[in-house]
Design a protein around this motif. Structure first.
Motif, PDB file in Angstrom:
ATOM      1  N   VAL A 274       0.893  -1.114  -0.338  1.00 48.30           N
ATOM      2  CA  VAL A 274       0.039  -0.151   0.396  1.00 48.30           C
ATOM      3  C   VAL A 274       0.958   1.450  -0.356  1.00 48.30           C
ATOM      4  O   VAL A 274       1.767   1.332  -0.159  1.00 48.30           O
ATOM      5  N   SER A 275      -0.048   2.224   0.326  1.00 40.40           N
ATOM      6  CA  SER A 275       0.999   3.644  -0.157  1.00 40.40           C
ATOM      7  C   SER A 275       1.320   4.501   1.150  1.00 40.40           C
ATOM      8  O   SER A 275       0.726   3.793   2.305  1.00 40.40           O
ATOM      9  N   PRO A 276       2.340   4.820   1.844  1.00 46.60           N
ATOM     10  CA  PRO A 276       2.857   5.844   2.570  1.00 46.60           C
ATOM     11  C   PRO A 276       1.542   6.192   3.181  1.00 46.60           C
ATOM     12  O   PRO A 276       1.754   6.432   3.922  1.00 46.60           O
ATOM     13  N   ASP A 277       0.307   7.060   1.918  1.00 46.69           N
ATOM     14  CA  ASP A 277      -0.234   7.643   2.073  1.00 46.69           C
ATOM     15  C   ASP A 277      -1.428   7.035   3.615  1.00 46.69           C
ATOM     16  O   ASP A 277      -1.791   7.731   4.426  1.00 46.69           O
ATOM     17  N   THR A 278      -1.795   5.794   2.984  1.00 47.87           N
ATOM     18  CA  THR A 278      -2.546   4.546   3.143  1.00 47.87           C
ATOM     19  C   THR A 278      -1.969   4.501   4.893  1.00 47.87           C
ATOM     20  O   THR A 278      -3.077   3.649   5.611  1.00 47.87           O
ATOM     21  N   ILE A 279      -0.647   4.223   5.229  1.00 50.63           N
ATOM     22  CA  ILE A 279      -0.368   4.013   6.475  1.00 50.63           C
ATOM     23  C   ILE A 279      -0.652   4.854   7.191  1.00 50.63           C
ATOM     24  O   ILE A 279      -1.529   4.927   8.823  1.00 50.63           O
ATOM     25  N   ALA A 280      -0.543   6.253   6.707  1.00 50.01           N
ATOM     26  CA  ALA A 280      -0.596   7.501   7.774  1.00 50.01           C
ATOM     27  C   ALA A 280      -2.350   8.025   8.252  1.00 50.01           C
ATOM     28  O   ALA A 280      -3.096   8.488   9.231  1.00 50.01           O
ATOM     29  N   ARG A 281      -2.571   7.540   6.718  1.00 49.68           N
ATOM     30  CA  ARG A 281      -4.671   7.536   7.395  1.00 49.68           C
ATOM     31  C   ARG A 281      -4.902   6.193   8.628  1.00 49.68           C
ATOM     32  O   ARG A 281      -5.498   6.551   9.183  1.00 49.68           O
ATOM     33  N   LEU A 282      -4.426   5.425   8.219  1.00 51.95           N
ATOM     34  CA  LEU A 282      -4.210   4.036   9.205  1.00 51.95           C
ATOM     35  C   LEU A 282      -4.484   4.589  10.393  1.00 51.95           C
ATOM     36  O   LEU A 282      -4.867   4.303  11.496  1.00 51.95           O
ATOM     37  N   GLU A 283      -2.779   5.490  10.495  1.00 51.04           N
ATOM     38  CA  GLU A 283      -2.267   5.720  11.767  1.00 51.04           C
ATOM     39  C   GLU A 283      -3.610   7.098  12.529  1.00 51.04           C
ATOM     40  O   GLU A 283      -2.979   7.439  13.526  1.00 51.04           O
ATOM     41  N   ARG A 284      -4.219   7.448  11.574  1.00 50.12           N
ATOM     42  CA  ARG A 284      -4.731   8.722  11.836  1.00 50.12           C
ATOM     43  C   ARG A 284      -6.142   8.099  12.733  1.00 50.12           C
ATOM     44  O   ARG A 284      -6.793   8.714  13.035  1.00 50.12           O
ATOM     45  N   GLY A 285      -6.443   6.760  11.841  1.00 47.65           N
ATOM     46  CA  GLY A 285      -7.831   6.115  12.463  1.00 47.65           C
ATOM     47  C   GLY A 285      -8.880   6.381  11.590  1.00 47.65           C
ATOM     48  O   GLY A 285      -9.922   6.424  11.835  1.00 47.65           O
ATOM     49  N   GLU A 286      -8.560   6.753  10.002  1.00 47.51           N
ATOM     50  CA  GLU A 286      -9.267   7.164   9.262  1.00 47.51           C
ATOM     51  C   GLU A 286     -10.015   6.059   9.047  1.00 47.51           C
ATOM     52  O   GLU A 286      -9.042   4.982   8.934  1.00 47.51           O
ATOM     53  N   GLN A 287     -11.341   5.727   8.640  1.00 46.74           N
ATOM     54  CA  GLN A 287     -11.637   4.383   7.968  1.00 46.74           C
ATOM     55  C   GLN A 287     -11.425   4.147   5.813  1.00 46.74           C
ATOM     56  O   GLN A 287     -10.451   4.499   5.587  1.00 46.74           O
ATOM     57  N   LEU A 288     -10.451   2.990   6.421  1.00 42.75           N
ATOM     58  CA  LEU A 288      -9.683   1.603   5.047  1.00 42.75           C
ATOM     59  C   LEU A 288     -10.232   0.744   4.882  1.00 42.75           C
ATOM     60  O   LEU A 288     -11.859   0.141   6.084  1.00 42.75           O
ATOM     61  N   LYS A 289     -10.235   0.175   3.934  1.00 42.24           N
ATOM     62  CA  LYS A 289     -10.984  -0.917   2.836  1.00 42.24           C
ATOM     63  C   LYS A 289     -10.483  -2.323   3.909  1.00 42.24           C
ATOM     64  O   LYS A 289      -8.998  -1.874   4.355  1.00 42.24           O
ATOM     65  N   SER A 290     -11.278  -2.839   4.371  1.00 39.43           N
ATOM     66  CA  SER A 290     -11.308  -4.002   5.173  1.00 39.43           C
ATOM     67  C   SER A 290      -9.903  -4.648   4.656  1.00 39.43           C
ATOM     68  O   SER A 290      -9.288  -5.466   5.325  1.00 39.43           O
ATOM     69  N   SER A 291      -9.758  -5.362   3.401  1.00 39.77           N
ATOM     70  CA  SER A 291      -8.805  -5.321   1.974  1.00 39.77           C
ATOM     71  C   SER A 291      -7.508  -4.974   2.240  1.00 39.77           C
ATOM     72  O   SER A 291      -6.312  -6.061   2.384  1.00 39.77           O
ATOM     73  N   THR A 292      -7.380  -4.046   2.878  1.00 41.73           N
ATOM     74  CA  THR A 292      -5.983  -3.022   2.901  1.00 41.73           C
ATOM     75  C   THR A 292      -6.066  -3.787   4.046  1.00 41.73           C
ATOM     76  O   THR A 292      -4.775  -3.879   4.822  1.00 41.73           O
TER      77      THR A 292
END
Length: 71
Positions: A19-37
């Motif tokens: 995944v992208s580093p931006d996706t990891i940052a979104r996860l760590e901010r508590g944003e909603q991600l797809k379950s597959s991600t």
């Protein structure tokens, strides 16, 4: 916590999970991600030696497995 336990940066886990580093940052901010991600990120951590432990009164957590090489 899992990333810190392994000494991985956001780019490390992004590369290892595909995944992208931006996706990891979104996860760590508590944003909603797809379950597959989330599943891909979890698999990368588990391959690195992290065990996810269930809530036991103090909340869910992580630990390094006894077989972990950490990389």
């Amino acid at each position: 916590m899992a990333r810190a336990a392994l000494g991985w940066g956001t780019r490390d886990i992004a590369r290892k999970s595909g995944v992208s580093p931006d996706t990891i940052a979104r996860l760590e901010r508590g944003e909603q991600l797809k379950s597959s991600t989330i599943d891909a990120i979890r698999r990368a951590f588990e391959a690195g030696g992290v065990e996810f432990i269930p809530e036991n009164g103090g909340g869910p957590g992580v630990r390094l497995s006894s077989l972990s090489g950490g990389n």
